[in-house]
Design a protein around this motif. Structure first.
Motif, mmCIF file in Angstrom:
data_model
loop_
_atom_site.group_PDB
_atom_site.id
_atom_site.type_symbol
_atom_site.label_atom_id
_atom_site.label_comp_id
_atom_site.label_asym_id
_atom_site.label_seq_id
_atom_site.Cartn_x
_atom_site.Cartn_y
_atom_site.Cartn_z
ATOM 1 N N TYR A 290 0.834 -1.202 0.000
ATOM 2 C CA TYR A 290 0.000 0.000 0.000
ATOM 3 C C TYR A 290 0.870 1.254 0.000
ATOM 4 N N GLY A 291 1.952 1.240 0.774
ATOM 5 C CA GLY A 291 2.881 2.368 0.776
ATOM 6 C C GLY A 291 3.525 2.577 -0.586
ATOM 7 N N SER A 292 3.818 1.489 -1.284
ATOM 8 C CA SER A 292 4.395 1.602 -2.636
ATOM 9 C C SER A 292 3.399 2.240 -3.596
ATOM 10 N N ALA A 293 2.127 1.916 -3.435
ATOM 11 C CA ALA A 293 1.095 2.539 -4.281
ATOM 12 C C ALA A 293 1.033 4.042 -4.026
ATOM 13 N N VAL A 294 1.176 4.454 -2.762
ATOM 14 C CA VAL A 294 1.210 5.886 -2.431
ATOM 15 C C VAL A 294 2.410 6.547 -3.110
ATOM 16 N N GLY A 295 3.569 5.890 -3.069
ATOM 17 C CA GLY A 295 4.766 6.441 -3.707
ATOM 18 C C GLY A 295 4.616 6.581 -5.211
ATOM 19 N N ILE A 296 3.970 5.614 -5.848
ATOM 20 C CA ILE A 296 3.758 5.685 -7.298
ATOM 21 C C ILE A 296 2.829 6.839 -7.645
ATOM 22 N N VAL A 297 1.786 7.033 -6.845
ATOM 23 C CA VAL A 297 0.874 8.156 -7.080
ATOM 24 C C VAL A 297 1.619 9.480 -6.941
ATOM 25 N N LEU A 298 2.476 9.584 -5.924
ATOM 26 C CA LEU A 298 3.272 10.802 -5.741
ATOM 27 C C LEU A 298 4.174 11.044 -6.948
ATOM 28 N N LEU A 299 4.829 9.991 -7.437
ATOM 29 C CA LEU A 299 5.701 10.136 -8.603
ATOM 30 C C LEU A 299 4.919 10.601 -9.828
ATOM 31 N N VAL A 300 3.761 10.021 -10.056
ATOM 32 C CA VAL A 300 2.945 10.385 -11.225
ATOM 33 C C VAL A 300 2.485 11.842 -11.122
ATOM 34 N N ILE A 301 2.053 12.260 -9.928
ATOM 35 C CA ILE A 301 1.593 13.642 -9.746
ATOM 36 C C ILE A 301 2.728 14.626 -9.997
ATOM 37 N N ALA A 302 3.902 14.354 -9.395
ATOM 38 C CA ALA A 302 5.045 15.251 -9.562
ATOM 39 C C ALA A 302 5.483 15.321 -11.018
ATOM 40 N N LEU A 303 5.533 14.171 -11.692
ATOM 41 C CA LEU A 303 5.923 14.158 -13.107
ATOM 42 C C LEU A 303 4.904 14.906 -13.961
ATOM 43 N N ALA A 304 3.627 14.686 -13.697
ATOM 44 C CA ALA A 304 2.591 15.334 -14.497
ATOM 45 C C ALA A 304 2.666 16.848 -14.365
ATOM 46 N N ILE A 305 2.798 17.347 -13.135
ATOM 47 C CA ILE A 305 2.866 18.800 -12.929
ATOM 48 C C ILE A 305 4.096 19.381 -13.603
ATOM 49 N N ASN A 306 5.233 18.728 -13.442
ATOM 50 C CA ASN A 306 6.460 19.276 -14.016
ATOM 51 C C ASN A 306 6.466 19.199 -15.542
ATOM 52 N N VAL A 307 5.927 18.121 -16.099
ATOM 53 C CA VAL A 307 5.865 18.027 -17.567
ATOM 54 C C VAL A 307 4.960 19.115 -18.123
ATOM 55 N N VAL A 308 3.821 19.349 -17.476
ATOM 56 C CA VAL A 308 2.887 20.391 -17.935
ATOM 57 C C VAL A 308 3.544 21.757 -17.879
ATOM 58 N N GLN A 309 4.192 22.063 -16.745
ATOM 59 C CA GLN A 309 4.795 23.398 -16.637
ATOM 60 C C GLN A 309 5.986 23.559 -17.581
ATOM 61 N N LEU A 310 6.719 22.482 -17.849
ATOM 62 C CA LEU A 310 7.824 22.573 -18.805
ATOM 63 C C LEU A 310 7.309 22.787 -20.223
ATOM 64 N N VAL A 311 6.202 22.131 -20.557
ATOM 65 C CA VAL A 311 5.600 22.325 -21.881
ATOM 66 C C VAL A 311 5.071 23.751 -22.019
ATOM 67 N N LEU A 312 4.382 24.241 -20.985
ATOM 68 C CA LEU A 312 3.838 25.602 -21.029
ATOM 69 C C LEU A 312 4.941 26.655 -21.103
ATOM 70 N N ASN A 313 6.077 26.363 -20.502
ATOM 71 C CA ASN A 313 7.206 27.299 -20.541
ATOM 72 C C ASN A 313 8.039 27.178 -21.812
ATOM 73 N N GLY A 314 7.640 26.267 -22.699
ATOM 74 C CA GLY A 314 8.335 26.139 -23.976
ATOM 75 C C GLY A 314 9.682 25.454 -23.896
ATOM 76 N N THR A 315 9.895 24.617 -22.868
ATOM 77 C CA THR A 315 11.189 23.957 -22.714
ATOM 78 C C THR A 315 11.448 22.955 -23.831
ATOM 79 N N PHE A 316 10.402 22.299 -24.315
ATOM 80 C CA PHE A 316 10.583 21.258 -25.319
ATOM 81 C C PHE A 316 10.449 21.775 -26.754
ATOM 82 N N LYS A 317 10.275 23.077 -26.903
ATOM 83 C CA LYS A 317 10.169 23.622 -28.252
ATOM 84 C C LYS A 317 11.548 23.699 -28.906
ATOM 85 N N LYS A 318 11.588 23.392 -30.192
ATOM 86 C CA LYS A 318 12.843 23.487 -30.922
ATOM 87 C C LYS A 318 13.154 24.947 -31.235
ATOM 88 N N GLU A 319 14.416 25.295 -31.069
ATOM 89 C CA GLU A 319 14.823 26.671 -31.360
ATOM 90 C C GLU A 319 14.821 26.917 -32.856
#
Length: 321
Positions: A290-319
């Protein structure tokens, strides 16, 4: 006939020649320009695989299991389904999100302003002030958490109650109320990490060409206009980096809460975080699946937020060329 001594010498010379050939091949491999990058990267790859990839894979596997001292049973998505109905886990997510958002509001603009001040001519003894702001990050979180717990004590001898009583505002049970408990966590966070983020922004300021500010002076820009139209845009890479690590740090906060409330438990779970809940269920109650499931949810949430903000900030756009 050849003497045994000469035969022995010849064999020894042959062995030495073979070793020399092997050593030359070894040197050619490690000194070659093609192999050198892989040799230098190998320790990092091994440590990444051993300390991150393997534990991550193990945690994903464990999140689908019910692990007890007597054995392991495969339960599929049962742990995740249980999380959807777990009100304490929902409280932990809400607390972690509130803490993360407020730390972003406090620990990005203010360290940026302090960095600009430290980089200007307005501040004297810059080394002293930098050291004063950075020293809290070097202090053990156990020590700092204990000191702040005593500071926010509900007794009349606590520093915060001494101040409020002197102002005629009475005394409060700081760590037993939602708003003041969260405020105490934010005070600890600002005390510890303001100096660190300030140094990140100072490093970013050092990379800005002074010609940009000279051009702004020629155009008649004032200090605010230079900060808004030159400093902030050119500090964008540093800001994105600080934002990324702050999102993860906010969601993964544990020790500050643990030390403020002298354990993972707090009144009405006002200090419960996602990692604190993981510790409660996975370690204290020995529910590793059960604790491992909590950790996986935390990882998914953190990755999702950071990927969204990186996309919105144009980090993955080609120069553009």
């Amino acid at each position: 006939m050849q003497s045994p001594l000469l035969v022995k010498k010849a064999k020894t010379i042959g062995v030495i020649d073979k070793e020399c050939v092997r050593m030359n091949k070894f040197k050619k491999f490690f000194y070659s320009q093609k192999a050198a990058p892989y040799v230098f990267v190998l320790p990092f790859l091994l440590s990444l695989a051993f300390f991150w990839v393997y534990p991550l894979c193990s945690t994903i596997t464990m999140s689908f299991q019910d692990i007890t001292p007597t054995g392991t049973n495969w339960v599929g998505l049962a742990n995740f389904q249980k999380l959807l109905k777990d009100t304490v886990f929902h409280t932990a997510i809400l607390n972690s999100f509130e803490y993360m958002l407020l730390t972003l509001v406090l620990l990005i603009p203010f360290p940026m302003l302090f960095a600009v001040l430290m980089d200007s001519r307005l501040v004297k003894a810059k080394g002293f002030w930098k050291a004063c702001l950075y020293v809290p990050a070097l202090t053990s979180v156990v020590i700092s958490g204990t000191l702040f717990r005593l500071m926010f004590s509900e007794y009349t001898t606590g520093q915060m109650n001494v101040i409020t009583a002197a102002l005629g505002l009475g005394t409060y049970k700081w760590l037993k109320m939602k708003a003041t408990g969260l405020g105490a966590l934010l005070v600890v966070a600002c005390w510890r990490w303001t100096g660190v983020n300030m140094l990140y922004f100072i490093s970013g300021l050092k990379g800005i060409d002074t010609a940009m500010y000279e051009a702004a002076d020629i155009d008649g820009a004032n200090a605010w206009q230079k900060f808004r139209y030159v400093t902030i845009p050119l500090l964008k890479p540093t800001t994105i980096y600080v934002l990324t690590i702050s999102v993860y740090a906010g969601l993964a906060m544990f020790m500050e809460s643990y030390m403020l409330w002298a354990g993972p438990d707090s009144p009405n779970n006002i200090g419960m975080t996602i990692v604190g809940y993981l510790y409660n269920r996975g370690i204290r109650k020995n529910q590793l699946g059960y604790g491992s499931a909590v950790g996986i949810v935390l990882l998914v949430i953190a990755l999702a937020i950071n990927v969204v903000q990186l996309v919105l900030n144009g980090t993955f756009k080609k120069e553009e060329d």
